[in-house]
Design a protein around this motif. Structure first.
Motif, short mmCIF file in Angstrom:
data_model
loop_
_atom_site.label_atom_id
_atom_site.label_comp_id
_atom_site.label_asym_id
_atom_site.label_seq_id
_atom_site.Cartn_x
_atom_site.Cartn_y
_atom_site.Cartn_z
N VAL A 99 0.86 -1.19 0.00
CA VAL A 99 0.00 0.00 0.00
C VAL A 99 0.89 1.24 0.00
N LYS A 100 0.45 2.29 -0.71
CA LYS A 100 1.17 3.56 -0.68
C LYS A 100 0.17 4.70 -0.83
N GLU A 101 0.55 5.86 -0.30
CA GLU A 101 -0.29 7.05 -0.39
C GLU A 101 0.23 7.89 -1.55
N GLN A 102 -0.68 8.29 -2.45
CA GLN A 102 -0.26 9.00 -3.65
C GLN A 102 -1.34 9.98 -4.08
N GLY A 103 -1.08 11.28 -3.94
CA GLY A 103 -2.00 12.31 -4.42
C GLY A 103 -3.38 12.27 -3.77
N GLY A 104 -3.44 12.11 -2.45
CA GLY A 104 -4.73 12.08 -1.75
C GLY A 104 -5.48 10.78 -1.91
N LYS A 105 -4.80 9.74 -2.41
CA LYS A 105 -5.42 8.43 -2.58
C LYS A 105 -4.54 7.36 -1.97
N LEU A 106 -5.16 6.25 -1.58
CA LEU A 106 -4.40 5.06 -1.18
C LEU A 106 -4.37 4.14 -2.38
N ILE A 118 -8.19 4.23 -3.92
CA ILE A 118 -9.37 4.65 -3.16
C ILE A 118 -9.08 6.03 -2.57
N GLU A 119 -10.04 6.94 -2.75
CA GLU A 119 -9.91 8.32 -2.30
C GLU A 119 -9.94 8.39 -0.77
N PHE A 155 -14.89 4.07 5.83
CA PHE A 155 -13.69 4.07 4.98
C PHE A 155 -12.89 2.78 5.19
N ALA A 156 -12.77 2.35 6.46
CA ALA A 156 -12.06 1.09 6.75
C ALA A 156 -12.77 -0.10 6.12
N ALA A 157 -14.11 -0.10 6.15
CA ALA A 157 -14.88 -1.19 5.55
C ALA A 157 -14.72 -1.19 4.02
N ASP A 158 -14.67 0.00 3.41
CA ASP A 158 -14.47 0.09 1.96
C ASP A 158 -13.10 -0.44 1.56
#
Length: 193
Positions: A99-106, A118-119, A155-158
């Motif tokens: 997993v990585k964070e990129q431009g306000g998305k995971l 995912i936003e 958000f965690a469930a998504d």
């Protein structure tokens, strides 16, 4: 009368409660949250004892008794959220998953032919402790935190829905405190008939 609903909510220092009509607004060091009072439920803020009191105007109606406890829990979650905040720890199991964070998305690499994005909601902050799994034993770890319990949980469930843990090898995204029931795979026997 609801046992949960009649309990007063104590306001910690640094938290400010405002009420205008049916809308209750709670602000504190972690942010500001507001909610509309449910119909038939009365919310009062006692300034001297620093408590929120929730009362039911129609205690003989069954639906109203349920709403009484619900409204009290919603207000309590708002007070805890703006003072301490909520957090949800997540894990990813599976060789090569990351997993990585990129431009306000995971961005997740979880065994599909493409990365899954995912936003991240504005009220949620993400802290990635271990970005990639190491074999099947060391999972990737990340923590979601924010003041709004409902938004954080959704958000965690998504995220978990992207790749739920499978029962044979346990690969997938799961909550850190989740127990995955494992199944035994097919047993192949050798021998001739």
């Amino acid at each position: 009368m609801s046992r949960i609903g009649k309990r007063p909510i104590s306001i910690p220092p640094g938290v400010k409660v405002e009420q205008s009509g049916d809308v209750v607004k709670v602000s504190g060091p972690k942010g500001t949250l507001q909610t509309a009072c449910l119909s038939g439920i009365e919310v009062k803020f006692d300034d001297e004892s620093k408590q929120i009191l929730v009362s039911n105007t129609r205690p003989n109606v069954r639906h109203q008794r349920a709403l009484h406890g619900t409204m009290r829990s919603l207000l309590d979650n708002m007070v805890v959220g703006v003072s301490k905040g909520f957090e949800r720890k997540m894990q990813i199991f599976g060789t090569g998953y990351n997993v990585k964070e990129q431009g306000g998305k995971l961005v997740f690499q979880v065994g599909y032919s493409h990365p899954v994005e995912i936003e991240i909601p504005k009220s949620v902050t993400v802290e990635i402790k271990t970005p990639a799994t190491r074999g099947n034993d060391v999972p990737a770890l990340f923590t979601l935190s924010g003041p709004n319990k409902q938004e954080l949980g959704q958000f965690a469930a998504d995220i978990r829905k992207i790749c739920p843990p499978e029962p044979y090898k346990g690969k997938g995204i799961r909550y850190a405190d989740e127990v995955v029931r494992r199944k035994v795979g097919k047993a192949f026997t050798s021998g001739s008939m």
